[in-house]
Write an enzyme that holds these catalytic residues in place. Sequence first.
Site, PDB file in Angstrom:
ATOM      1  N   TYR A 210       0.842  -1.196   0.000  1.00  0.00           N
ATOM      2  CA  TYR A 210       0.000   0.000   0.000  1.00  0.00           C
ATOM      3  C   TYR A 210       0.880   1.249   0.000  1.00  0.00           C
ATOM      4  O   TYR A 210       0.566   2.247  -0.661  1.00  0.00           O
ATOM      5  CB  TYR A 210      -0.929  -0.001   1.217  1.00  0.00           C
ATOM      6  CG  TYR A 210      -1.981  -1.113   1.165  1.00  0.00           C
ATOM      7  CD1 TYR A 210      -3.145  -0.951   0.419  1.00  0.00           C
ATOM      8  CD2 TYR A 210      -1.807  -2.299   1.866  1.00  0.00           C
ATOM      9  CE1 TYR A 210      -4.097  -1.956   0.367  1.00  0.00           C
ATOM     10  CE2 TYR A 210      -2.761  -3.310   1.826  1.00  0.00           C
ATOM     11  CZ  TYR A 210      -3.907  -3.137   1.075  1.00  0.00           C
ATOM     12  OH  TYR A 210      -4.848  -4.132   1.018  1.00  0.00           O
TER      13      TYR A 210
ATOM     14  N   ASN B  92     -12.621  -0.622  -5.191  1.00  0.00           N
ATOM     15  CA  ASN B  92     -12.343  -0.858  -6.612  1.00  0.00           C
ATOM     16  C   ASN B  92     -13.576  -1.464  -7.285  1.00  0.00           C
ATOM     17  O   ASN B  92     -13.999  -2.566  -6.934  1.00  0.00           O
ATOM     18  CB  ASN B  92     -11.144  -1.820  -6.706  1.00  0.00           C
ATOM     19  CG  ASN B  92     -10.857  -2.257  -8.134  1.00  0.00           C
ATOM     20  OD1 ASN B  92     -11.402  -1.704  -9.076  1.00  0.00           O
ATOM     21  ND2 ASN B  92      -9.984  -3.254  -8.261  1.00  0.00           N
TER      22      ASN B  92
ATOM     23  N   CYS C  73      -6.360  -5.091  -7.741  1.00  0.00           N
ATOM     24  CA  CYS C  73      -6.102  -4.604  -6.390  1.00  0.00           C
ATOM     25  C   CYS C  73      -5.637  -5.743  -5.482  1.00  0.00           C
ATOM     26  O   CYS C  73      -5.093  -5.493  -4.411  1.00  0.00           O
ATOM     27  CB  CYS C  73      -7.332  -3.905  -5.814  1.00  0.00           C
ATOM     28  SG  CYS C  73      -8.795  -4.940  -5.736  1.00  0.00           S
ATOM     29  N   HIS C  74      -5.837  -6.998  -5.946  1.00  0.00           N
ATOM     30  CA  HIS C  74      -5.350  -8.125  -5.124  1.00  0.00           C
ATOM     31  C   HIS C  74      -3.825  -8.182  -5.106  1.00  0.00           C
ATOM     32  O   HIS C  74      -3.250  -8.922  -4.313  1.00  0.00           O
ATOM     33  CB  HIS C  74      -5.931  -9.448  -5.650  1.00  0.00           C
ATOM     34  CG  HIS C  74      -5.577  -9.754  -7.074  1.00  0.00           C
ATOM     35  ND1 HIS C  74      -6.292  -9.252  -8.136  1.00  0.00           N
ATOM     36  CD2 HIS C  74      -4.558 -10.481  -7.618  1.00  0.00           C
ATOM     37  CE1 HIS C  74      -5.742  -9.674  -9.280  1.00  0.00           C
ATOM     38  NE2 HIS C  74      -4.693 -10.419  -8.993  1.00  0.00           N
TER      39      HIS C  74
ATOM     40  N   GLU D 207      -1.629 -16.697  -9.750  1.00  0.00           N
ATOM     41  CA  GLU D 207      -0.652 -15.958 -10.552  1.00  0.00           C
ATOM     42  C   GLU D 207       0.767 -16.433 -10.269  1.00  0.00           C
ATOM     43  O   GLU D 207       1.632 -16.408 -11.146  1.00  0.00           O
ATOM     44  CB  GLU D 207      -0.779 -14.456 -10.293  1.00  0.00           C
ATOM     45  CG  GLU D 207      -2.132 -13.913 -10.736  1.00  0.00           C
ATOM     46  CD  GLU D 207      -2.226 -12.399 -10.641  1.00  0.00           C
ATOM     47  OE1 GLU D 207      -1.210 -11.739 -10.339  1.00  0.00           O
ATOM     48  OE2 GLU D 207      -3.333 -11.873 -10.875  1.00  0.00           O
TER      49      GLU D 207
END
Lengths: 201, 157
Positions: free
Chosen positions: A140, A163, A171-172, A198
């Site tokens: 952040y 979001n 945003c993850h 991912e």
Amino acid sequence: MTDLTTTDLTPLEPDEATLGRLRARLAGEADRAGLLDVAYTTIDSPVGVLLLAATDRGLVRVAFECEGLDRVLEALAARLGARILAAPDRLQGAASQLEAYFAGTLRHFDIPLDLRLASGFRLSVLGHLAEIGYGRTESYTQVAAATGSPRAVRAVGTACATNPLPVVVPCHRVLRSDGALGGYLGGLEAKRNLLALEAAA
Amino acid sequence: MLPFDRVVADHAATVLRVCRAALGPVDADDAWSETFLAALRAYDDLPAGANVEAWLVTIAHRKAIDVRRRASRRPLPVDTVPEVLTPAEDRSEHDDLYAALAALPDKQRLSVAYHHLGGLSYREVAELLGGTEAAARRAAADGVSRLRTHYLTGART
């Protein structure tokens, strides 16, 4: 219908298949006639049912089941107009790209987005999130610095939490500086799953 | 304002029952579609707190008239074998109810459809069909009793 209780009117009773067919036809005709403020559909995904909603400009909202799909549609009606129907055709591109993403075969979404549900600082945070590459993460604090407001760490958290296009605008990929997950509007389990997906691909 | 999708979900079945009773099973689908398309066009102007179902039934009435008018201009398909249009397995007692409804005078059939299936008050039915509230009440009652005589006795014996 009290007067008619002794008369068997079941032949008039529509079955679900007929109503489904009529509703699909209505959605198609309404969309082609340009009558819809928002078209939406729902898809199954490894992080639960997702609602996808689009305006004529592009994908405007991705919502998790835990947000309450009825509540999400009501909020969209208030912000964008109440002429909303389940019209999956308009969402075909987004749906197939999300499917490929969850299959691990797509790393970058290429669909028109309508970001009008975000504005100001939150919008600029979303702009930066789009630049965090697949499989990478930022804190952040880093996002705050990258958007030119290094002290706005908390506001970055709010921007992520609100979001309108989670998963597609990633945003993850934003974590706390100590590596903890932070928050996620789809629940921490969903965030963990997306990061694992991912990392594995 | 509710998402229009919810309006469709809540009232799709009622509107289709009304259209089927008013027009029969074939033309009902067109009337249903045109009703909800027209409602969608006008949805933004619907006053808050309006009776959505009564509004939809009123639109359905106008669309039923349109569909009927178009159907009456359609040439009869003389070359078509009726059995093709109505497969044997579909020719159940369902046809009896539709036949009984079709045999009613318009005013009786529509009064039954709009009051008993569409939930309109007799006053609202009278506004749609003309005549007095008492006449609408009488037409609905006569329609129901004729349906009972012709359909129920025919189908059940």
